[in-house]
Design a protein around this motif. Structure first.
Motif, short mmCIF file in Angstrom:
data_model
loop_
_atom_site.label_atom_id
_atom_site.label_comp_id
_atom_site.label_asym_id
_atom_site.label_seq_id
_atom_site.Cartn_x
_atom_site.Cartn_y
_atom_site.Cartn_z
N UNK A 167 -3.63 -37.19 -0.10
CA UNK A 167 -4.65 -37.50 -1.10
C UNK A 167 -5.80 -38.23 -0.43
N UNK A 168 -6.89 -38.35 -1.14
CA UNK A 168 -8.08 -39.03 -0.62
C UNK A 168 -7.90 -40.54 -0.73
N UNK A 169 -8.11 -41.23 0.38
CA UNK A 169 -8.00 -42.69 0.39
C UNK A 169 -9.21 -43.29 -0.32
N UNK A 170 -9.03 -44.27 -1.21
CA UNK A 170 -10.17 -44.88 -1.91
C UNK A 170 -11.17 -45.48 -0.93
N UNK A 171 -12.42 -45.45 -1.33
CA UNK A 171 -13.51 -46.00 -0.51
C UNK A 171 -14.16 -47.14 -1.27
N UNK A 172 -14.19 -48.33 -0.66
CA UNK A 172 -14.79 -49.48 -1.33
C UNK A 172 -13.81 -50.17 -2.25
N UNK A 173 -14.34 -50.95 -3.16
CA UNK A 173 -13.50 -51.73 -4.08
C UNK A 173 -12.81 -50.82 -5.09
N UNK A 174 -11.60 -51.23 -5.48
CA UNK A 174 -10.91 -50.53 -6.56
C UNK A 174 -11.68 -50.74 -7.86
N UNK A 175 -11.75 -49.70 -8.66
CA UNK A 175 -12.45 -49.80 -9.95
C UNK A 175 -11.45 -50.14 -11.06
N UNK A 176 -11.95 -50.82 -12.07
CA UNK A 176 -11.20 -51.01 -13.30
C UNK A 176 -11.57 -49.89 -14.25
N UNK A 177 -10.59 -49.11 -14.68
CA UNK A 177 -10.85 -48.06 -15.67
C UNK A 177 -9.81 -48.16 -16.78
N UNK A 178 -9.74 -47.16 -17.64
CA UNK A 178 -8.86 -47.25 -18.80
C UNK A 178 -7.38 -47.24 -18.43
N UNK A 179 -7.07 -46.87 -17.20
CA UNK A 179 -5.68 -46.84 -16.76
C UNK A 179 -5.28 -48.06 -15.93
N UNK A 180 -6.23 -48.93 -15.61
CA UNK A 180 -5.94 -50.12 -14.80
C UNK A 180 -5.34 -51.20 -15.70
N UNK A 181 -4.16 -51.71 -15.34
CA UNK A 181 -3.53 -52.74 -16.16
C UNK A 181 -3.51 -54.10 -15.45
N UNK A 182 -3.70 -54.12 -14.13
CA UNK A 182 -3.89 -55.36 -13.38
C UNK A 182 -4.68 -55.06 -12.11
N UNK A 183 -5.59 -55.96 -11.77
CA UNK A 183 -6.35 -55.82 -10.53
C UNK A 183 -6.72 -57.21 -10.02
#
Length: 266
Positions: free
Chosen positions: A205-221
């Motif tokens: 899979x593609x490795x994330x680039x930059x900061x992790x985003x908060x979206x509707x599926x994020x429950x903790x960050x």
């Protein structure tokens, strides 16, 4: 006149040594959490989603292993007692004494077993690590991984705190567990995100680039961008599961170079 010159030389050599050993910026940027023999973990201090049964879960982080641990040891990257975890293991039986990931999860009251090996990790390099749970479960590093076994169903409930770093306690009699000596890792973690979906599907899979985003599926960050004297690390989601130091912890004071240690009470 000779003394100022000597002092200048000493300062220059000190700065050169510091920069030579400086940790490079993580792909997420900002500050980060340092963990070592003294500063071993942070945790929520309260039960993390105790009544939730997850059909899908993805937990991911950027980690930097400063020094390899001793053989036959393991260390929790993140996990919750009785529910799930992602562990770093040092395998003495490997021809290259390799570091690898181990993953475990409990589904609907049954022991879904654990998987070890594969997903080899380097030292002194930032690595994106992932634990994935759904009708099957998996792990991966730097965009490569896969599923293991087929536990099926939901991850069970747990009334324990979620912990990052250190060792997550386990029932070593009735359920699978990682054997070996517990260790305290020398390294860094930058950003941990947990989502209530499967974000990555192997084998690549593609490795994330930059900061992790908060979206509707994020429950903790957690970004670990707080000041070095902070005893709490903010959960960027509205769920508000902030992390707290266990004993004395440290966060880098200026960017990616540790300059100040903070020793705080809980």
């Amino acid at each position: 006149m000779i003394y100022p010159r000597i002092l200048t030389c000493v300062l220059l050599l000190t700065l050169i040594a510091l920069y030579a050993n400086a940790v490079p910026p993580s792909p997420a940027g900002g500050r980060m959490l340092r963990l070592d023999e003294t500063h071993d973990f942070v945790g929520t201090g309260q039960a993390w989603f105790p009544d939730k049964q997850f059909e899908g879960l993805t937990a991911e982080a950027w980690i930097y292993i400063e020094e390899p641990p001793e053989p036959s040891t393991f260390w929790t990257i993140f996990g919750q007692e009785g529910r799930f975890g992602l562990v770093l293991l040092h395998n003495p039986n490997s021809p290259i004494n390799s570091l690898s990931l181990g993953v475990w999860g409990y589904d609907e009251g049954a022991d879904s077993g654990l998987a070890v090996g594969g997903s080899l990790l380097p030292t002194r390099k930032w690595v994106h690590v992932v634990a994935i749970y759904d009708a099957s479960a998996g792990k991966g590093a730097d965009g490569k991984g896969g599923n293991w076994c087929c536990p099926g169903g939901h991850l069970i409930r747990s009334d324990k705190a979620l912990r990052i770093g250190g060792i997550v306690p386990q029932d070593t009699v009735n359920r699978s567990h990682f054997k070996g000596k517990n260790l305290k890792l020398r390294g860094y973690i930058d950003e941990v995100r947990i989502s209530n979906i499967v974000r990555y599907k192997g084998p690549e899979w593609k490795v994330p680039n930059g900061k992790f985003r908060v979206d509707e599926h994020t429950i903790s960050l957690w970004r670990f961008d707080e000041a070095p004297w902070s005893g709490r690390f903010k959960d960027e989601t509205e769920n508000g599961y902030d992390l707290w130091r266990s004993g004395a912890m440290s966060v880098e004071a200026q960017g990616k170079l540790t300059t100040t240690w903070a020793k705080l009470k809980k």
